[in-house]
Design an enzyme around this catalytic site. Sequence first.
Site, PDB file in Angstrom:
ATOM      1  N   HIS A 188     -26.453   7.239  -4.837  1.00  0.00           N
ATOM      2  CA  HIS A 188     -25.867   6.316  -5.825  1.00  0.00           C
ATOM      3  C   HIS A 188     -24.331   6.409  -5.802  1.00  0.00           C
ATOM      4  O   HIS A 188     -23.677   6.681  -6.811  1.00  0.00           O
ATOM      5  CB  HIS A 188     -26.390   6.616  -7.234  1.00  0.00           C
ATOM      6  CG  HIS A 188     -26.404   5.407  -8.117  1.00  0.00           C
ATOM      7  ND1 HIS A 188     -27.411   5.136  -9.015  1.00  0.00           N
ATOM      8  CD2 HIS A 188     -25.531   4.373  -8.249  1.00  0.00           C
ATOM      9  CE1 HIS A 188     -27.168   4.009  -9.659  1.00  0.00           C
ATOM     10  NE2 HIS A 188     -26.021   3.531  -9.211  1.00  0.00           N
ATOM     11  N   GLU A 214     -34.215   8.457 -10.250  1.00  0.00           N
ATOM     12  CA  GLU A 214     -33.004   9.187  -9.891  1.00  0.00           C
ATOM     13  C   GLU A 214     -32.774  10.314 -10.885  1.00  0.00           C
ATOM     14  O   GLU A 214     -33.053  10.146 -12.074  1.00  0.00           O
ATOM     15  CB  GLU A 214     -31.797   8.234  -9.873  1.00  0.00           C
ATOM     16  CG  GLU A 214     -31.886   7.168  -8.785  1.00  0.00           C
ATOM     17  CD  GLU A 214     -30.636   6.289  -8.727  1.00  0.00           C
ATOM     18  OE1 GLU A 214     -29.660   6.569  -9.455  1.00  0.00           O
ATOM     19  OE2 GLU A 214     -30.640   5.320  -7.951  1.00  0.00           O
TER      20      GLU A 214
END
Length: 524
Positions: free
Chosen positions: A278, A260
């Site tokens: 997220h 990420e």
Amino acid sequence: MPKVLIADKLSPAAAEIFKNRGLEVDVKPGLTKEELIDIIGDYDGLAVRSACKPDADVIAAATNLKVIGRAGIGVDNIDVKAATAKGIVVMNTPFGNAITTAEHAIAMLFAAARQIPAADRGTQAGEWPKKAFMGTELTAKTLGVIGCGNIGSIVAERALGLKMKVVAYDPFLTEERATDLGVQKVELEQLLARADAITLHTPLTAATKNILSADAIQKTKKGVMIINCARGGLVDEAAVRAGLDSGHISAAAFDVFVEEPAKDNILFGAPNFIATPHLGAATTEAQENVALQIAEQIADYLLTGAISNALNTPSITAEEAPRLKPYADLAEKLGLFAGQIADGGFSDIEIGFEGEPAHLNTKPLTAAAVAGALRPLFTEVNMVSAPEMLKARGVTLTEATRSDSPVYDNLIRIRVKVDGSWRDVAGSIVAGVPKIVEVKGMALDAKFRPVILYVNNVDKPGFIGSLGVMLGDAGINIATFNLGRQSQGEEAVALVGIDAEIPEDVVKKIEALPQVRYVKVLTF
């Protein structure tokens, strides 16, 4: 005044809490690693979310840091091992965003079951793709929950409210708790075989990494749905892509990814795949909650010693901290005594609490005692790192409590096993002063001093005089002299508080006295 750095974007209310509690605070989100290393030595506390990454290099530069607080649950951006070794408490906020994350998982489950994102795109493109989407009804379906802790249990409760059946795999879930939740506790193999949809709610550890591996996915029902709003790395992303392409997996919805920000991922573009960036904890309520919670936790620790939601040390409430402090000091000193007379190592350690300390939170007291016992071997050990260091070396730890003490209102006893035999010492807080009250089962009454000469001898006339002469000839002043013995003419101990270190040649002369069995210079 303790100083705290907020190194991520937190609610402004967090900084206000620090200021109102009397702490100095700097808000500097977006620092590079090099910038963080340059300034971290100035701070006692560090508050982060997920963007700031206090790794081993940052922690090595954190010469004054005492606590790292994560506004959220996952701490994979923090090198907890390095922090533990340096005695830095690592805290998180496991409850502040639990409801928000659980709700997001349920939302993702609905979106996967009814293919809502794809239907939305087609509708807004003017296609009116009504015949292209045939959804799945969740009622009466079986939801498999991997990890039934705080968030997983909330997801289970919501799913039960949707009239789903819930099976849960969690090694720490008790049958009693499962019954209370209304779920069935199963092994992972059973969950894989029975679940129509699987949702993950476990931290990423060595044991849980790729818990949904390619092999595990092959054991699931055809048409299974997979939801991951916990941590990237819990699921084999390539295997999920293969399952989506083949139709074995009917839909998948992920909020987290191995890497990420996920700018490119093997799952992107797969049929019936839903992705969010997220967002599990991304609600106004949750962000406010975790920011306020972590600010209070860090402030409590720096100002009162209270520890809550720590990952690497026992929790201590603000009410417990002042009561525990004198006993923690005594436990550490007794541990240091025991560690020094262990002469290089021990295979077992036993710690006993009698009277008042037995009614307190003994975990931090045990950590203090273990830290003391290990310090002669490892100078950098501390209360935070001690239990892990003990475990890593295979030393057996035994703890015991006794509600009262035969002689004292309070007593702490420590025994270490060296080459098959036990060496022990006990102490008590007497009129507010920590004292050594027993060595090798022999009663005495000795204060701790910076330097103590410990002598194990045979109780025969002439010993005290000979010892005094030797110390006097060496120019060493005796501050205190405390004796204990089994009975006349048998084994005895002497604890001699002295005002200076004893030269090695003087120690050897004392060892050569005919009554002496063992000599050790102890420092506190």
